[in-house]
Design an enzyme around this catalytic site. Structure first.
Site, PDB file in Angstrom:
ATOM      1  CD  GLU A  38      -1.726  -2.387   1.673  1.00  0.00           C
ATOM      2  OE1 GLU A  38      -0.521  -2.621   1.955  1.00  0.00           O
ATOM      3  OE2 GLU A  38      -2.634  -3.211   1.859  1.00  0.00           O
ATOM      4  CG  PHE A  70      -9.806  -9.520  11.070  1.00  0.00           C
ATOM      5  CD1 PHE A  70      -8.557  -9.930  11.516  1.00  0.00           C
ATOM      6  CD2 PHE A  70     -10.054  -9.529   9.705  1.00  0.00           C
ATOM      7  CE1 PHE A  70      -7.578 -10.333  10.631  1.00  0.00           C
ATOM      8  CE2 PHE A  70      -9.075  -9.936   8.807  1.00  0.00           C
ATOM      9  CZ  PHE A  70      -7.826 -10.344   9.271  1.00  0.00           C
ATOM     10  CD  GLN A  71      -7.433  -7.141   7.437  1.00  0.00           C
ATOM     11  OE1 GLN A  71      -8.364  -6.906   6.669  1.00  0.00           O
ATOM     12  NE2 GLN A  71      -6.271  -7.638   7.028  1.00  0.00           N
ATOM     13  CE  LYS A 108     -17.122  -6.515   3.583  1.00  0.00           C
ATOM     14  NZ  LYS A 108     -16.408  -7.755   3.929  1.00  0.00           N
ATOM     15  CG  MET A 126      22.650  12.441   3.505  1.00  0.00           C
ATOM     16  SD  MET A 126      23.811  13.577   2.685  1.00  0.00           S
ATOM     17  CE  MET A 126      22.794  14.222   1.365  1.00  0.00           C
TER      18      MET A 126
END
Lengths: 181, 571
Positions: B49, B111-112, B161, B475
């Site tokens: 993602e 969940f999630q 949802k 760097m």
């Protein structure tokens, strides 16, 4: 920003020069208070007190009265960042000298026969009201200036058991004075 | 017309003219992926993602249109937090849609589940938790309005949802009033008084500098800037966020200011008597030690965001405006500085004494990273877009590439997000498919997001990636060499592990390697011939190369360190 920032929502100090009162009209939506609190926390701006209630125009807006520490950050920065919150509709800044400030204090004091008279004197001197009483306790209320509430709070320190709550102040400009938008 | 919330969400994106969404499906966003099949919107299926977010940023930076990303709840949402934070720092217009667990499960540690509106509160311009399907069109329209107007930025829409699964009567807001944003005022009327005071400062300036920031690109003010600069003959510097806002080939352009800026750009700011900031925010990487920054200058600060005024540097005149409108107002008032001949004579002397330099490339040793960038540039078509990660390679790309137009430099400025290069290059190529897109990357950065080259191959997005492989987090190594007595702590990566050529090939790309000058020229030629699949080139570069000029962190810009060759000291 001060070198040693005071704790967020920390100890109240009513020294008049340090604080400014922001009267903030916000959309009455979930999370608005978290957005304001989060902004102050992450930018290092200190809040002395915060009072929230539905605004005059009904359920759509709320008014948040924030007493800010104008030494923790320039007021221009605080207002500028606050104004960028999309849910903030209007900000008016009331300078302390032009402000009519009021705050509510309620306190329950355990008393016995020995000290009840001195408590009644304190209540009378402060212009507070007794709102509840039983054999062992008195609950008093003061709607007054923040300074008046400070004095009452100090006077009650001599009592062993005191449960004391303050609302934080709300404010309007004095008549003939205006808030700057 | 009755639609599901999911259908309404896709239809709303279509209403906004969205042509591409970068994303990855999962449980809570599943309903939205079904109507996507029937939509004209192209979906780019990413492999992580974070890639979706950076691709959307690259798309936005290359096209000027908002980038759109869509992911699921929980880890899908937290994985895109870094791009959201990156877009927030760089004011990049982004609309991110996250799935959320069903409304009734919010707050139950389902969940999630995660509180993504809470997590992103401080790194979005605004975010929404949509509570009913009927509200979806308003949320989408408002999100695009917020993301693209005023000071742009990322906006997140969190959609439970059950909201995408329930039915709504289709509508779409047709006026801004219907967006229901009573507190949002992106533009302020131009303050004529401020303009007049700014013009008065310009009219008496003898050593002015135009300090051009990313806001100049965001307000599409390049044409106005060119006209104003040419009429007034003022020198121009462009910050890391503004590269391409003013042509590098223009004789009035002094280059990039800041920690690794051109000596002349840095020094002209230090010595100027009037600094005109155009959509810049006095970032610490530009100012160095703040009290010593342009200490003798008056400041005209033009910004659309009034919270930028006096945040870092006192503004003698603050002009709340988009850059284009302010420049037009200065022009309308014929603001003209004094004769600048003496100022230009001084500037030309600095330029002659301290040009950008690096050591001669050797024919057998490791490649010079600066030389690799110049060699790619020499063979690149005009209008080539450059993306980069963060670190030495980014600074060299900004220094040595010649940017001539807006939207050709895709880069992570404020956040300094390693791994930005590959996915943002993919997003840029999706937005500008007719352009060649090179990603100038470091080996450390490449390893963070390289898996998106699988996306690029699968979706037919032929970018070219040049890894300046010095086997180090370069760097950090440079700082440890210069400021930590060469005590190298956890910066070695190895040039051979991973094998970048095999890795590229495993991802369906062409993998090439260059270890000497001849190979360098050959592989660039070869890469330029490939236009159907992504190409990755492993350029083996000298790890001892450091970025110069340099102002040490917290030091005054007066104490700029030039390249050792210019100090008359052997490296």
């Amino acid at each position: 920003m001060s070198a040693t920032p005071e704790p967020f929502l920390g100890v109240v100090d009513h020294t008049p020069v340090r604080h400014h009162i922001l009267s903030v009209l916000v959309e009455n939506k979930a999370g608005v208070l978290a957005r304001i609190a989060g902004l102050f926390a992450r930018r290092g701006f200190n809040i002395y007190s915060l009072a929230v209630a539905p605004a005059e125009s009904g359920a759509r807006f709320s008014r948040v009265t924030i007493v800010v520490d104008a030494e923790s950050a320039p007021l221009e920065q605080i207002v500028g960042q606050l104004d960028k919150l999309v849910n903030v509709v209007a900000i008016s800044d009331i300078s302390p000298k032009d402000a009519l400030e009021r705050e509510l204090l309620i306190a329950t004091i355990k008393t016995d026969v020995d000290n009840r008279t001195s408590l009644l004197d304190i209540i009378a001197n402060a212009g507070a009201a007794i709102v509840d009483v039983d054999a062992k306790s008195v609950t008093v209320m003061l709607a007054g200036t923040p300074g008046g509430c400070d004095e009452l709070e100090r006077a009650l320190e001599s009592f062993a058991e005191v449960e004391l709550h303050r609302t934080g102040r709300v404010a309007l400009p004095r008549l003939g004075k205006t808030a700057s938008a | 017309m009755q639609l599901t919330g999911a259908q309404a969400l896709i239809k709303s994106l279509e209403q906004q003219g969205v042509e591409v969404v970068f994303g990855l499906p999962g449980g809570a966003i599943l309903p939205v992926y079904d109507p996507l099949i029937d939509s004209s919107i192209r979906h780019i299926l990413v492999r992580h993602e974070q890639g979706a977010g950076h691709m959307a940023e690259g798309y936005a930076l290359a096209t000027g249109r908002p980038g759109v990303a869509m992911v699921t709840s929980g880890p899908g949402a937290t994985n895109i937090v870094t791009p959201i934070g990156n877009a927030h720092m760089d004011s990049t217009p982004l609309v991110v849609i996250t799935g959320q667990v069903a409304s009734g499960s919010i707050g139950t540690d389902a969940f999630q589940e995660c509180d993504i509106t809470g997590i992103t509160m401080g790194i979005t311009k605004h975010n929404f938790l949509v509570k009913s399907a009927q509200e979806i069109p308003r949320a989408v329209a408002a999100a695009f309005h917020l993301a693209t107007t005023g000071r742009p930025g990322p906006v997140l829409i969190d959609v439970p949802k059950d909201v995408t699964q329930s039915m709504m009567d289709w509508w779409y807001p047709s006026t801004i009033e219907e967006y229901d944003l009573p507190g949002y005022r992106p533009e302020a009327p131009l303050d004529e008084n401020a303009i007049a005071r700014a013009v008065a400062l310009i009219d008496v300036a003898e050593r002015p500098v135009l300090y051009v920031g990313g806001g100049t690109l965001k307000s599409r003010a390049s044409a106005e800037l060119l006209a104003f600069a040419e009429r007034t003959k003022m020198p121009v510097v462009t910050t890391l966020m503004a590269r391409g806002a003013f042509p590098d080939s223009h004789e009035q352009h002094l280059g990039m200011p800041g920690m690794h800026g051109m000596y002349t750009a840095v020094t002209a700011i230090q010595k100027c008597d009037l600094l005109i900031s155009l959509g810049a925010r006095f970032d610490d990487r530009v100012t160095g030690k703040i009290p010593a920054f342009a200490a003798g200058a008056k400041v005209i600060h033009v910004d659309i965001d009034k919270a930028e005024f006096n945040k870092v540097r006192h503004a003698d005149v603050a002009v709340q405006s988009n850059v284009a409108a302010a420049l037009l107002a200065f022009d309308a008032a014929s603001a003209t500085p004094r004769n600048l001949d003496a100022w230009w004579k001084q500037i030309r002397a600095w330029q002659e004494r301290y040009p950008l330099v690096y050591e001669e490339p050797s024919t057998d040793g490791l490649l010079r990273p600066q030389h690799v960038i110049q060699a790619i540039a020499a063979k690149a078509e005009p209008g080539t877009i450059i993306a980069s990660g963060v670190g030495q390679h980014q600074m060299w790309a900004s220094q040595f590439w010649k940017f001539e137009e807006p939207g050709t430099w895709i880069n992570s400025g404020g956040a300094g997000t390693m791994g930005f290069g590959v996915p943002s290059a993919i997003g840029a190529k999706v937005g500008r498919p007719e352009r060649t897109v090179w990603c100038i990357d470091g080996d450390g950065c490449f390893q963070m997001t390289a898996q998106e080259l699988v996306t690029a191959r699968a979706e037919g997005i032929p970018i070219k990636v040049a890894i300046l492989n010095n086997a180090y987090l370069g760097m950090v190594r440079q700082w440890q060499e210069m400021f930590y007595e060469e005590r190298y702590s956890e910066v070695y990566l190895s040039a051979d592990l991973p094998d970048y050529v095999k890795w590229a090939e495993a991802m369906g790309c062409v993998g090439l390697r260059a270890t000497n000058l001849k190979e360098m020229h050959d592989v660039i030629e070869e890469a330029n011939k490939i236009n159907d699949v992504p190409v990755v080139i492993d350029f083996r570069t000298d790890s001892s190369e450091k970025v110069f000029p340099m102002v040490a962190a917290g030091a005054s810009n007066d104490d700029i360190m030039v390249h050792p060759l210019q100090r008359g000291v052997a490296k």
